[in-house]
Design a protein around this motif. Sequence first.
Motif, PDB file in Angstrom:
ATOM      1  N   LEU A  77       0.840  -1.195   0.000  1.00 33.45           N
ATOM      2  CA  LEU A  77       0.000   0.000   0.000  1.00 33.45           C
ATOM      3  C   LEU A  77       0.873   1.242   0.000  1.00 33.45           C
ATOM      4  CD1 LEU A  77      -2.984  -0.409   2.427  1.00 33.45           C
ATOM      5  CD2 LEU A  77      -2.687  -1.230   0.102  1.00 33.45           C
ATOM      6  N   GLU A 115       7.443  -0.526   7.623  1.00 28.94           N
ATOM      7  CA  GLU A 115       6.026  -0.876   7.489  1.00 28.94           C
ATOM      8  C   GLU A 115       5.703  -2.147   8.278  1.00 28.94           C
ATOM      9  OE1 GLU A 115       4.687  -0.677   3.408  1.00 28.94           O
ATOM     10  OE2 GLU A 115       5.892   1.135   3.043  1.00 28.94           O
ATOM     11  N   THR A 159       3.874   3.172   5.002  1.00 26.43           N
ATOM     12  CA  THR A 159       4.863   3.738   5.934  1.00 26.43           C
ATOM     13  C   THR A 159       4.361   5.040   6.543  1.00 26.43           C
ATOM     14  OG1 THR A 159       7.239   4.166   6.199  1.00 26.43           O
ATOM     15  CG2 THR A 159       6.193   5.213   4.312  1.00 26.43           C
ATOM     16  N   PHE A 188       0.518  -1.291  -5.126  1.00 24.73           N
ATOM     17  CA  PHE A 188       1.543  -1.692  -6.092  1.00 24.73           C
ATOM     18  C   PHE A 188       2.113  -3.026  -5.655  1.00 24.73           C
ATOM     19  CE2 PHE A 188       3.570   0.972  -2.904  1.00 24.73           C
ATOM     20  CZ  PHE A 188       4.733   0.304  -2.606  1.00 24.73           C
ATOM     21  N   ASP A 225       9.950  -1.114   2.922  1.00 22.47           N
ATOM     22  CA  ASP A 225       9.620  -0.926   1.505  1.00 22.47           C
ATOM     23  C   ASP A 225      10.682   0.016   0.952  1.00 22.47           C
ATOM     24  OD1 ASP A 225       8.609  -0.151  -0.961  1.00 22.47           O
ATOM     25  OD2 ASP A 225       6.975   1.055  -0.085  1.00 22.47           O
ATOM     26  N   LYS A 243      10.309   0.486  -6.992  1.00 22.51           N
ATOM     27  CA  LYS A 243       9.843  -0.244  -5.814  1.00 22.51           C
ATOM     28  C   LYS A 243      10.160  -1.743  -5.837  1.00 22.51           C
ATOM     29  CE  LYS A 243       7.111   2.778  -3.474  1.00 22.51           C
ATOM     30  NZ  LYS A 243       7.298   3.063  -2.018  1.00 22.51           N
ATOM     31  N   GLU A 260      11.489   2.923   4.211  1.00 24.17           N
ATOM     32  CA  GLU A 260      10.077   3.072   4.609  1.00 24.17           C
ATOM     33  C   GLU A 260       9.751   1.886   5.513  1.00 24.17           C
ATOM     34  OE1 GLU A 260       7.338   3.415   1.347  1.00 24.17           O
ATOM     35  OE2 GLU A 260       8.262   5.264   0.563  1.00 24.17           O
TER      36      GLU A 260
HETATM   37 MG    MG Z   1       5.801   2.131   1.312  1.00 25.66          MG
END
Ligand code: MG
Length: 220
Positions: free
Chosen positions: A21, A71, A190, A43, A100, A121, A69
Amino acid sequence: MATVRIEGVQDEVPVEKILCLGRNYRAHAEEMGSDIPVTPVVFLKPPTALIDEDDQICLPRFSNDIHHEIEMVVLIGITGKDIPRAEAMDYVSGYGVGLDLTARDVQSAAKKNGLPWAVAKGFDGSAPVSRFIRPAHVPDPHALDLTLKVNGIVRQHANTSLMIFRIDEVISYLSTIFTLSAGDLIFTGTPEGVGRLVVGDRLDLALGDIVTACFEVGAT
Ligand code: MG
């Protein structure tokens, strides 16, 4: 094959797909100059993005700005499609903490040009994760502090109560689009405080007092 570990379980769990997310914390959306989403921003990362604590983070050569990030990560334990929100938590088989990792320079260019985020990503090693803890040992996954220290200094600190879309809503929504399979991971977004990593950084991640993980950024 990409796998994750569940605490107290001998066999590793094969990971089929990694759903993520974006913008699930208001303060992070604001720091990125993004709108607050009305439906989840979704994604994917490929399974080759996964690394565990035995591996080092390796910064890819195509970017000069890899961001952390932190998470909460949800492990799915049962295959399902069109899962009702009221039943969604029954599909969770573990909670963990992960990163992430994001090539922010590549992502910013992609956003500007209306292009996908796969490179920014999904690169190899872009999804470091901890081991996972069974839900029976997690009293309330929506009341956990997320804390990331880089070289001993707190860079990100927030609580999972601040998520815009909660776990049950996320699972239900994602299952209308993708069949969720046992072994799928969901990165739940995040909070604020993202920033750049450099070679030699040491990252300490914590999800409440549930689970911790440590990663180092190795030489490329
Ligand atoms: Mg993220």
